[in-house]
Design a protein around this motif. Structure first.
Motif, short mmCIF file in Angstrom:
data_model
loop_
_atom_site.label_atom_id
_atom_site.label_comp_id
_atom_site.label_asym_id
_atom_site.label_seq_id
_atom_site.Cartn_x
_atom_site.Cartn_y
_atom_site.Cartn_z
N ARG A 99 0.91 -1.34 -0.29
CA ARG A 99 -0.08 -0.42 -0.35
C ARG A 99 0.90 1.14 0.53
O ARG A 99 0.27 2.39 -0.92
N MET A 100 1.95 0.73 0.60
CA MET A 100 2.86 2.34 0.80
C MET A 100 3.63 2.15 0.16
O MET A 100 3.85 3.70 -0.75
N ILE A 101 4.16 1.22 -1.23
CA ILE A 101 4.79 1.88 -2.28
C ILE A 101 3.49 2.10 -3.27
O ILE A 101 3.99 3.70 -4.37
N GLU A 102 2.55 1.50 -3.14
CA GLU A 102 0.90 2.57 -4.06
C GLU A 102 0.89 4.10 -4.04
O GLU A 102 0.95 4.56 -5.32
N VAL A 103 1.10 4.70 -3.01
CA VAL A 103 0.71 5.64 -3.02
C VAL A 103 2.04 6.49 -3.22
O VAL A 103 1.73 8.02 -3.65
N GLU A 104 3.85 6.01 -3.02
CA GLU A 104 4.10 6.27 -3.07
C GLU A 104 4.71 7.38 -4.78
O GLU A 104 5.06 7.93 -5.34
N GLY A 105 4.17 5.77 -4.91
CA GLY A 105 4.27 5.01 -6.47
C GLY A 105 3.64 6.80 -7.49
O GLY A 105 3.79 6.99 -8.53
N LYS A 106 2.06 6.51 -7.06
CA LYS A 106 1.20 7.83 -7.66
C LYS A 106 1.76 8.89 -7.52
O LYS A 106 1.76 9.92 -8.48
#
Length: 1511
Positions: free
Chosen positions: A907-914
């Motif tokens: 989830r954290m990676i997803e937020v950072e990626g966006k």
């Protein structure tokens, strides 16, 4: 010992023609680096009685780069004015009393190289630059004038002392010119003789040329100078002598009235005295001159090694000179002298001041030629000052010019009693330390890590330690021996050993008895004694307490460690400074309070000085003390400086009085016990590096700085009590900034006069070294600065801490500065470093962008938030099951995913990626996805967005083979959209799509790359490859790149096309190459045709040799070689007869002989050169040539082409004769004659006759034999043309009334003689159209008198042959046909014209063709009496044409084939001759001629002329 301040100034600048000067009354100035130092000389200098009468009184500060010229105004009343020129492009005028700039100009665009204040005009300053531009500047009216005399480098210029407009200029290449500035810089004299740089120009102090008697012997050396007697006999009314000194080792004296040299003085090679000079090195030379005012018969000059010579000009033939200071040893300069300045003191002493490469300024008494005094100077930073503890008042100075100075400050006779030590140094001297007890024993350390010992009382070279530091030596100290040296017995070890601390952070112990042995790193002893396991700090400073029991080490991290002998037990660590420690000093032991000897002052890269009292630490019982003490509080704090501290020294005369030197440009005296600043010295223009208290005078301190100066100053005379703060500090900074700014990267070459090599030291030891550093260190780019600037950690300079100046300071760190150097991102060992405030931040590399910026930022929130994070995380990790609240918390605090489970991390990676995508950093998003392991998804997203990159595609194989193939293809497509076709093709190749890659390159016109790929990856027979070659070849051919196109065709194995395309350009070189190529590949027919074309091209350029060489390529061109041979011989023949305009130089060797009949010469050359002997060979050549047919000639055929065609026929004729085929020979000869006749080239026709039919046609008649054979018509025609030619010549010889007959080039003559020609005949004027070719013909039969010779009569009788009835009839019919055709053509033209008119305006409708016929036939030029107003209709014309054609058809072929001279024309000429020369033409012939004219002269062309003769 005087109570006066003193200055040891920087060295005068080198290689400048005039950078020092002096004025009467005793003021001398010399340029040193970017300023001018002023020295008062004589009684007014205020020197102590008994010492030399001079004093350095000040400095002119303002230029930003090296001062290259300095000149005083020599006009009484304005001796206070002077001018300087600098490499910063300005010329400044100063007032020396106020030391301020009066005015300045920056007119020069290039480096200024010469300057002089006119001795005649009060306000005129003349300057010249390296590009040869001279500016005259008038100070009072602020006006200037610019002259550009020669585009050469000016080396020196001197204004005349007698004539206000004359200026003498010396150039780099040895030329000297005298110009008149009132006449726009007109050159009065150009004096040539020197062949190298002009270093000095001196005008004779007396006007006129009576002061020297130039004797005869003088001039025997140089032949161009007229002999002496003549000179003596010519009384010279005006003029003046001029002396020039040049690098070519000669002094020349010139006479201005005569503009030539009158005397040459060659410099003698003197035996060098006591100079350590390498005899293998070529002597350097600067030849400067001074012509004494009161002794015009004497001239002072410099010499090779620094000697000065006084030449006696009265006895010039004996070359008599006197050496300055001949009696006393060691008074002369030891290196070349640059400037000589005369000075008259107030007590009327005549002195001469000299500046030299040995860095001394010397003063000479002109009465005795002895040296009165010497002012030494420094050629580098003053790094270190050390007073000898034994020899009181002996001050050692470590200088950046590679020399140690030892200054006896107590000398009674000499204020500047300085000795130089250079042997064995060869680098900047950064550390010095006298032995505490041994006299004259001086230890030194250098910039390159060398440690050595000098005995200053002997002349021996120093002892050098065999162990070098890896970096600069910072500090030296004498102390008691430590293990392992101390382990020897009493007699085996020295009482003191030498300790050195180097830039790499190591302290070495050297045994002074065995410097050749190994030196020991004391870190080993420290480690063993104190059982230390961790890494020891980097040491930057060492200092022993005077009693030799305690040693202090300063470190790079700012700590100071205190060790105790004998084994260096660590008893105390002081954690006070937090930056690199530069200096530590223990208080002396002879004060009134013994406990003060425990005071230790230290300075670091911080601006604060700390004093610690170590009494309790040192006196406590070491046994009871288990761990070392750590001190964090100072005893006293001295704050006030605004930049780093480089040196501190305790006063030996006071208790607790300290002086400090700082980078803020000042030295400060403190009362440490009261923490009170006492006085502040601001005399330096640079950053201070060292300071020392005089051991004898409590009021006197010496300081050295990076401004190349050492100042002796008195504390009692300073007006300031503390270092400058705020604005003052900024002003001081500005003052320092006017110092040179070495450019770290692009370094301007020193001016042209500087030697090429630029080493950074300047010892006396070997010439190459000594020469080098001059311009570097003495000029603007002093080598210190230049070298330090390379050190990466301070690329832009060092700003003062307090003032936070912008980064404009000089980027000059110090060689001995201890600082941290980062190279290639590896932290190497550390050095003392300058303050790293602002500049550092500006030079840091940009920090890489964070991969997890949101997470990072959330970890930098307030303390409360972070504490809450910890609680949420603890709850999540340790509760058995998560309740909703905690889950919601974790959702919100996504950054905690780093510390919980994988799902949360995703989830954290997803937020950072966006976040990365929104901020436009897709590459960071891709990396995150890769971390997550979702590579396929990344690739698809990137492909859709057109954001694939090399690194992504490189990672694609991780996701599998097929994904990789797909990714590469997608990337290739993306690259094509971005126009990166070559890269796209490379990627396609990586997945073995060779055909696609080649096609991609081809379709985008990358043919070269496509071929390289195809050739490397496909089979050689693959049709793709051939197709590529042919396509590219066609494009190149279209663009005109024939040679590369040919290579393509050869690559495609289409050799024929290659040869064809090469020949396309059509020049001789291309054709020859193409022919050779065709020959190599076996295309013989093509090759021979190209070789022939090449030969014809060369023929146009009249390159006979080249043409024959081209034809040699093929045996099948043998026949053509014969043609060209004959053509060459004929051309040479015509050229010799002056009948051919163009001259040719490149004849073959065989074409030179001229003896014998022409045909015989031709056959002889064929036999010798072309080995043509047997009839078979002749026959073969004949067959080769017979197959070639050339078109018939017209009067527009170019002459060179015409000659070639004629020679082709003539060659056939000669060959036919050789095989006895006489009929063919006659035909060929006739063709040649007819060609010249058709082209209207009468000259050539006659030359052919004279060369090939010298005896007429009779011999051919005999050879032909049977007169009834078929050849008769051809022979008849040939004979007729022969007679026709002679007939014209005869007629012209009558018309011209000229004893010799002439050759005329007939005007455009077709077989149907033009109207113009007929008029010419009618008017009986032999007016030729091309008189250019009309030349007297020497070989014609001589004088045709009006009384005819037999020969002429005979010739006129043979003219009967020309009256051929059938030819006259045929020619008449042909003329009729031509006339009718012309009329018809005119009718058609008129018809077309009327159609055009009709289409534009509806004119009256009339029968156009009839109208045209009317116009054409009733036009004035066509009018005939019977046809007047009788226009011919179209049917009438057609009828005429048909009749004429029928008539022509009836004639036999033999008559029609062979041309015949115009019969009517011949009739007219004969009738003319008859009328001019009655009786010459028989009645019978005249009758016959008239009949022919009446019968056949009915065409327009002849009608009028027929009437004239026939009525």
């Amino acid at each position: 010992m005087g109570q006066d301040p003193r200055t040891l100034p920087p060295s005068p600048n080198w290689y400048c023609a005039r950078c020092s000067d002096a004025v009467p009354g005793g003021l001398f100035g010399f340029a040193a680096r970017t300023s001018v130092f002023l020295v008062r000389v004589g009684p007014s200098a205020g020197a102590i009685p008994g010492t030399p009468p001079f004093r350095v009184i000040g400095e002119l500060v303002g230029h930003t780069e090296r001062v290259s010229g300095f000149t005083f105004s020599h006009h009484p009343g304005q001796y206070n004015l002077c001018a300087t020129s600098s490499d910063d492009g300005t010329v400044k005028i100063w007032d020396v009393e106020t030391k301020a700039v009066v005015t300045e100009h920056a007119l020069h665009q290039h480096t200024i190289s010469a300057l002089h204040w006119s001795p005649q005009v009060k306000d005129l300053i003349v300057s010249g630059d390296e590009k040869g531009v001279v500016f005259c500047y008038w100070l009072n009216r602020n006006d200037s004038q610019h002259h550009f005399i020669e585009p050469r480098t000016i080396f020196c210029l001197t204004c005349s002392p007698h004539h206000e407009d004359l200026v003498a200029i010396g150039y780099k290449d040895g030329i000297v010119v005298i110009i008149d500035i009132s006449k726009k810089g007109e050159v009065i004299h150009r004096l040539r003789g020197h062949d190298d740089e002009i270093h000095s120009i001196a005008w004779c102090p007396l006007p006129g040329e009576d002061c020297l008697s130039i004797n005869q012997e003088e001039n025997s050396e140089e032949p161009e100078i007229p002999n002496g007697k003549v000179i003596e006999q010519t009384p010279v009314t005006k003029g003046c002598y001029l002396a020039t000194g040049s690098k070519d080792q000669t002094i020349r004296i010139w006479s201005c009235s005569r503009g030539r040299g009158v005397m040459i003085l060659k410099l003698p090679f003197l035996k060098r005295r006591g100079g350590g000079i390498d005899p293998t090195v070529k002597e350097r030379l600067w030849l400067t001159l001074h012509w004494p005012k009161d002794q015009p018969t004497q001239l002072v000059s410099s010499c090779f090694g620094g000697e000065l010579l006084l030449w006696d000009l009265t006895q010039s033939w004996r070359r008599k000179y006197t050496l300055f200071s001949a009696s006393s040893e060691g008074q002369n300069h030891s290196r070349i002298v640059f400037n000589l300045c005369p000075l008259q003191t107030e007590d009327d002493k005549q002195l001469l001041l000299s500046t030299s490469m040995d860095r001394d300024v010397k003063c000479w008494d002109m009465a005795t030629l002895e040296c009165c005094w010497t002012l030494p100077s420094l050629g580098g930073f003053a790094y270190k000052l050390a007073f000898s503890p034994v020899d009181m008042g002996c001050l050692a100075i470590g200088v950046g010019d590679g020399m140690i100075r030892v200054w006896n400050t107590l000398s009674i006779k000499n204020n500047y009693d300085v000795k130089n030590f250079w042997q064995g140094v060869k680098s900047k001297v950064t550390a010095l330390c006298w032995h505490p007890a041994k006299e004259g024993c001086l230890a030194f350390g250098t910039d390159d890590g060398k440690v050595g010992l000098y005995d200053t009382y002997s002349n021996k070279p120093p002892q050098i330690s065999s162990t070098y530091h890896k970096k600069t030596v910072y500090t030296l100290a004498w102390g008691p021996p430590l293990p392992p040296i101390s382990l020897g017995g009493e007699g085996d070890r020295p009482s003191l050993t030498l300790y050195s601390c180097g830039g790499e952070g190591i302290v070495l112990q050297h045994n002074p008895w065995k410097l050749g042995g190994e030196a020991y790193d004391i870190n080993k002893l420290i480690r063993d004694t104190n059982s230390i396991k961790y890494k020891l700090p980097v040491h930057t400073e060492i200092s022993w307490k005077a009693d030799g029991k305690i040693m202090a080490l300063g470190n790079e991290d700012g700590s100071i460690e205190i060790f105790q002998v004998p084994n260096l037990k660590l008893i105390c660590t002081i954690q006070q400074h937090h930056k690199l420690v530069n200096t530590i000093s223990w208080h002396h032991e002879h004060g009134s309070q013994p406990e003060l000897s425990y005071l230790m002052a230290s300075g670091s890269n911080n601006a604060i000085i700390y004093v610690h009292n170590l009494k309790t630490v040192i006196e406590s019982n070491p046994e009871t003390q288990v761990t070392p003490v750590t001190i964090t509080e100072p005893y006293r704090t001295l704050s006030g400086h605004t930049a780093k501290i480089t040196s501190v020294a305790w006063s030996p005369h006071h208790d607790g009085r300290l002086v400090s030197a700082s980078y803020d440009g000042t030295a400060q005296v403190w009362d440490t016990l009261r923490e009170e600043p006492l006085c502040n010295f601001r005399g330096h223009r640079g950053r201070l590096l060292c300071v020392a208290w005089s051991p004898l005078d409590p009021d006197c301190i010496y300081s050295g700085a990076d401004d190349f100066c050492v100042y002796k100053w008195l504390t009692s005379m300073q007006e300031h009590s503390r270092p400058p703060q705020g604005k003052k500090s900024i002003e001081l900074e500005k003052k320092r900034l006017s110092q040179p700014k070495p450019k770290p990267k692009k370094k301007k070459k020193p001016t042209s006069r500087a030697p090429v090599k630029q080493e950074v030291y300047d010892g006396n030891e070997d010439e190459s070294i000594r020469e080098s550093s001059g311009p570097v260190e003495n000029g603007v780019s002093d080598q210190e600065g230049e070298e330090e600037a390379r050190e990466p950690e301070f690329p832009s300079g060092v700003a003062s801490v307090a003032s936070r100046e912008p980064v404009t300071c000089t980027p000059v760190s110090l060689g001995f500065e201890k600082s941290k150097v980062t190279v290639n991102n590896k932290v190497t060992l550390l050095k003392k470093e300058p303050p790293k405030e602002k500049p550092e931040s500006l030079t840091k590399k940009r920090k890489a962008r964070s991969m997890l910026p949101l997470t990072t930022s959330l970890d930098h929130r307030s303390k409360e938030e972070l504490h809450q994070d910890c609680l949420v995380l603890a709850t999540a990790k340790h509760s058995k099951e998560l309740n909703k609240e905690v889950s919601a918390d974790l959702e919100e605090r996504f950054h905690l995913g780093l510390f919980t489970d994988r799902g949360a991390l995703y989830r954290m990676i997803e937020v950072e990626g966006k976040g990365h995508l929104e901020n436009g950093h897709p590459e960071l998003f891709h990396q995150l996805m890769l971390w997550k392991g979702d590579l396929k998804g990344v690739l698809q997203t990137a492909a859709e967005r057109g954001e694939l990159t090399d690194s992504l595609v490189a990672m694609a194989p991780v996701a599998g083979y097929h994904v990789w193939l797909w990714a590469v293809e997608a990337f290739a497509k993306q690259l094509c959209f971005q126009d990166q076709y070559v890269k796209a093709a490379s990627h396609l190749l990586s997945i073995h799509k060779v055909y696609e890659a080649v096609e991609l390159l081809k379709s985008n016109h990358f043919y070269r790359e496509a071929i390289a790929v195809a050739k490397a990856r496909l089979r050689p027979e693959d049709p793709i490859l051939k197709d590529l070659y042919l396509t590219w070849g066609a494009i190149l051919e279209k663009d005109g790149h024939y040679a590369v196109a040919a290579k393509c065709y050869l690559g495609a194995a289409c050799a024929y096309d290659a040869a064809k395309v090469l020949s396309k350009k059509g020049d001789a070189a291309s054709l020859k190459t193409a022919a050779e190529l065709a020959s190599i590949v076996g295309e013989n027919e093509l090759s021979s045709s190209l070789a022939l074309r090449c030969a014809q091209e060369l023929l146009l350029a009249r390159n006979w040799v080249g043409a024959q060489e081209a034809l040699k390529l093929h045996e099948s061109l043998k026949g053509q070689r014969l043609v060209f041979c004959l053509l060459e011989l004929l051309s040479k023949h015509l050229e010799e007869r002056q009948l051919l305009e163009a001259k040719s130089s490149s004849y073959n060797t065989w074409a030179t002989g001229t003896a014998g009949p022409f045909v015989e010469r031709v056959t002889a050359i064929w036999k010798s050169t072309f080995s043509l002997e047997s009839p078979e060979q002749y026959q073969a050549a004949l067959q080769q040539l017979q197959s070639i047919k050339y078109p018939s000639a017209t009067n527009n055929t170019p002459s060179k082409q015409l000659l070639l065609h004629i020679c082709h026929d003539l060659t056939l004729a000669v060959l036919s004769q050789q095989v006895a085929s006489w009929d063919a020979a006659v035909e060929a000869l006739l063709r040649a004659v007819v060609r010249s006749y058709d082209s209207g080239n009468f000259t050539i026709m006659q030359e052919v006759h004279s060369a090939f039919l010298p005896e007429g046609c009779d011999h051919l008649k005999h050879k032909l034999g049977e007169p009834q054979s078929l050849i008769t018509p051809a022979f008849k025609s040939l004979e007729a043309f022969f007679i026709y030619g002679h007939l014209y010549e005869f007629w012209w010889s009558l018309s011209r009334h000229c004893p010799k007959s002439s050759v005329w080039v007939r005007a455009a003559h077709r077989r149907t003689a033009s109207v113009e020609q007929s008029q010419q005949i009618n008017n009986a004027t032999p007016e030729e159209t091309d008189s250019g070719d009309s030349q007297p013909e020497p070989n014609r039969p001589p004088e045709l008198d009006v009384r005819l010779t037999e020969e002429s009569k005979q010739m006129l009788i043979t003219c009967k042959e020309l009256f051929s009835e059938k030819h006259a009839s045929l020619q008449n019919s042909q003329r009729t046909v031509a006339e009718v055709q012309e009329t018809l053509a005119e009718m058609i033209r008129q018809h077309q014209k009327s159609q055009v008119c009709k289409s534009t305006t509806n004119g009256p409708d009339k029968n156009e063709s009839e109208q045209a016929a009317e116009q054409s036939l009733s036009s004035p030029q066509n009018e005939c009496k019977e046809e007047k107003n009788q226009p011919l209709s179209l049917p009438e014309l057609t009828k005429r044409l048909t009749e004429a054609n029928e008539k022509i058809a009836k004639f036999p072929e033999s008559v029609k084939i062979w041309p015949f001279p115009d019969v009517l024309e011949c009739c007219l000429i004969l009738l003319h001759i008859g009328s001019q020369c009655p009786g010459s033409v028989t009645q019978d012939m005249q009758q016959q001629a008239q009949e022919l004219l009446q019968k056949y002269g009915n065409t327009k062309v002849y009608k009028r002329y027929c009437e004239t003769f026939c009525t």
